[in-house]
Write a protein that holds these residues in place. Structure first.
Motif, PDB file in Angstrom:
ATOM      1  N   HIS A   5      58.153  -6.913  44.944  1.00 23.60           N
ATOM      2  CA  HIS A   5      57.910  -6.036  46.104  1.00 23.60           C
ATOM      3  C   HIS A   5      58.678  -4.733  45.884  1.00 23.60           C
ATOM      4  CE1 HIS A   5      58.271  -5.719  50.811  1.00 23.60           C
ATOM      5  NE2 HIS A   5      58.041  -4.540  50.254  1.00 23.60           N
ATOM      6  N   LEU A   6      57.930  -3.646  45.714  1.00 30.33           N
ATOM      7  CA  LEU A   6      58.505  -2.330  45.471  1.00 30.33           C
ATOM      8  C   LEU A   6      58.370  -1.435  46.689  1.00 30.33           C
ATOM      9  CD1 LEU A   6      56.991  -1.604  41.942  1.00 30.33           C
ATOM     10  CD2 LEU A   6      59.349  -2.267  42.466  1.00 30.33           C
ATOM     11  N   MET A   7      59.183  -0.384  46.706  1.00 28.13           N
ATOM     12  CA  MET A   7      59.031   0.656  47.711  1.00 28.13           C
ATOM     13  C   MET A   7      59.077   2.003  47.003  1.00 28.13           C
ATOM     14  SD  MET A   7      61.324  -0.839  50.828  1.00 28.13           S
ATOM     15  CE  MET A   7      62.749  -1.043  49.793  1.00 28.13           C
ATOM     16  N   VAL A   8      58.236   2.907  47.449  1.00 26.63           N
ATOM     17  CA  VAL A   8      58.219   4.274  46.945  1.00 26.63           C
ATOM     18  C   VAL A   8      58.788   5.146  48.061  1.00 26.63           C
ATOM     19  CG1 VAL A   8      56.815   6.146  46.035  1.00 26.63           C
ATOM     20  CG2 VAL A   8      56.176   3.764  45.550  1.00 26.63           C
ATOM     21  N   CYS A   9      59.883   5.840  47.765  1.00 26.21           N
ATOM     22  CA  CYS A   9      60.607   6.604  48.782  1.00 26.21           C
ATOM     23  C   CYS A   9      60.758   8.059  48.363  1.00 26.21           C
ATOM     24  CB  CYS A   9      62.019   6.046  48.954  1.00 26.21           C
ATOM     25  SG  CYS A   9      62.121   4.298  49.312  1.00 26.21           S
ATOM     26  N   PRO A  10      60.485   8.988  49.252  1.00 31.01           N
ATOM     27  CA  PRO A  10      60.841  10.372  48.933  1.00 31.01           C
ATOM     28  C   PRO A  10      62.375  10.487  48.917  1.00 31.01           C
ATOM     29  CG  PRO A  10      59.981  10.224  51.165  1.00 31.01           C
ATOM     30  CD  PRO A  10      59.873   8.854  50.560  1.00 31.01           C
TER      31      PRO A  10
ATOM     32  N   ALA B 281      64.067   5.821  59.993  1.00 25.99           N
ATOM     33  CA  ALA B 281      64.479   7.195  59.758  1.00 25.99           C
ATOM     34  C   ALA B 281      64.100   7.736  58.381  1.00 25.99           C
ATOM     35  CB  ALA B 281      65.989   7.315  59.944  1.00 25.99           C
ATOM     36  N   HIS B 282      63.727   6.855  57.453  1.00 25.60           N
ATOM     37  CA  HIS B 282      63.411   7.326  56.099  1.00 25.60           C
ATOM     38  C   HIS B 282      62.093   6.695  55.644  1.00 25.60           C
ATOM     39  CE1 HIS B 282      65.287   8.996  52.234  1.00 25.60           C
ATOM     40  NE2 HIS B 282      64.024   8.688  51.927  1.00 25.60           N
ATOM     41  N   LEU B 283      61.120   7.529  55.456  1.00 25.12           N
ATOM     42  CA  LEU B 283      59.789   7.103  55.018  1.00 25.12           C
ATOM     43  C   LEU B 283      59.867   6.282  53.733  1.00 25.12           C
ATOM     44  CD1 LEU B 283      56.660   7.510  55.290  1.00 25.12           C
ATOM     45  CD2 LEU B 283      56.955   9.436  53.731  1.00 25.12           C
ATOM     46  N   HIS B 284      59.101   5.214  53.674  1.00 19.43           N
ATOM     47  CA  HIS B 284      58.983   4.426  52.447  1.00 19.43           C
ATOM     48  C   HIS B 284      57.652   3.687  52.445  1.00 19.43           C
ATOM     49  CE1 HIS B 284      61.108   2.011  55.470  1.00 19.43           C
ATOM     50  NE2 HIS B 284      60.612   0.917  54.893  1.00 19.43           N
ATOM     51  N   GLN B 285      57.022   3.687  51.281  1.00 15.59           N
ATOM     52  CA  GLN B 285      55.722   3.034  51.069  1.00 15.59           C
ATOM     53  C   GLN B 285      55.972   1.687  50.395  1.00 15.59           C
ATOM     54  OE1 GLN B 285      52.450   3.283  51.566  1.00 15.59           O
ATOM     55  NE2 GLN B 285      51.324   3.534  49.683  1.00 15.59           N
ATOM     56  N   HIS B 286      55.508   0.613  51.017  1.00 15.69           N
ATOM     57  CA  HIS B 286      55.631  -0.717  50.424  1.00 15.69           C
ATOM     58  C   HIS B 286      54.493  -0.948  49.429  1.00 15.69           C
ATOM     59  CE1 HIS B 286      58.730  -2.408  53.129  1.00 15.69           C
ATOM     60  NE2 HIS B 286      58.243  -1.503  53.975  1.00 15.69           N
ATOM     61  N   VAL B 287      54.821  -1.530  48.304  1.00 21.12           N
ATOM     62  CA  VAL B 287      53.846  -1.973  47.310  1.00 21.12           C
ATOM     63  C   VAL B 287      54.147  -3.447  47.080  1.00 21.12           C
ATOM     64  CG1 VAL B 287      52.900  -1.647  44.990  1.00 21.12           C
ATOM     65  CG2 VAL B 287      53.834   0.329  46.242  1.00 21.12           C
ATOM     66  N   VAL B 288      53.355  -4.309  47.724  1.00 14.29           N
ATOM     67  CA  VAL B 288      53.621  -5.746  47.711  1.00 14.29           C
ATOM     68  C   VAL B 288      52.561  -6.451  46.873  1.00 14.29           C
ATOM     69  CG1 VAL B 288      53.954  -7.810  49.135  1.00 14.29           C
ATOM     70  CG2 VAL B 288      54.596  -5.555  50.039  1.00 14.29           C
TER      71      VAL B 288
END
Length: 178
Positions: A77-82, A136-143
């Motif tokens: 399970h990854l997250m892509v965060c700015p 408070a901090h955007l993050h995209q889950h890649v599951v």
């Protein structure tokens, strides 16, 4: 009945196998969640200052990075965060949005190659009502997903819950789209 199917004297023995995930208790207790919304308390702002190994960073781009989820739903399970501390997808610059999308695509390719993922759940939980654990901090889950690992509603209950008729939802979206 075999010992592995007993509950060690608690309750009645049953036929269920158990998969223990004790690391999730810290998440359930909220131990890693910031109490405020500032960048100084934000784990997604702290991670880039750590080494890749210590921060579980998989890749660093120009405006965003890829990190393993400390409390994963599935393996990989990854997250892509700015890098920038922003709460909402609409706050991204064009460059940030493009890099988050490109890193999400690359994450899927990499996960398929190393874990033979059969599918994916991708998502950004926005706000409390949207289920965001860290708002408070955007993050995209890649599951990554595999056949048979889903929850009970669609599998046992053969049910998907929808709060509105699809035709009504379609109309609302088409009107708002313009």
């Amino acid at each position: 009945m075999s010992e592995e199917h007993r509950q060690d004297g608690v309750g009645e023995p049953d036929q269920l196998d158990r998969l223990w995930t004790p690391y999730r208790m810290a998440y359930i207790r909220g131990e890693e969640r910031p109490s405020g919304t500032g960048a100084d308390e934000c784990p997604f702002c702290r991670i880039p200052a750590l080494s890749d190994e210590e921060g579980l960073v998989v890749h660093r781009g120009d405006t965003a990075y890829v990190v393993l989820n400390l409390f994963p739903y599935t393996a990989g399970h990854l997250m892509v965060c700015p890098f920038r501390h922003i709460p909402d997808y609409t706050d991204t610059t064009d460059e940030e949005a493009a890099e988050v999308a490109a890193l999400t695509k690359r994450a899927m390719t990499v996960l398929r190659s190393v874990s033979h993922a059969e599918g994916f759940n991708l998502g950004m939980n926005q706000g409390t009502a949207g289920g965001a654990g860290i708002r408070a901090h955007l993050h995209q889950h890649v599951v990554p997903r595999w056949v048979g690992d889903a929850n009970f509603m669609p599998i046992i209950g053969h049910t998907k819950t929808l709060p509105q008729l699809l035709t009504d939802t379609r109309q609302l979206l088409a009107e708002a789209w313009g």
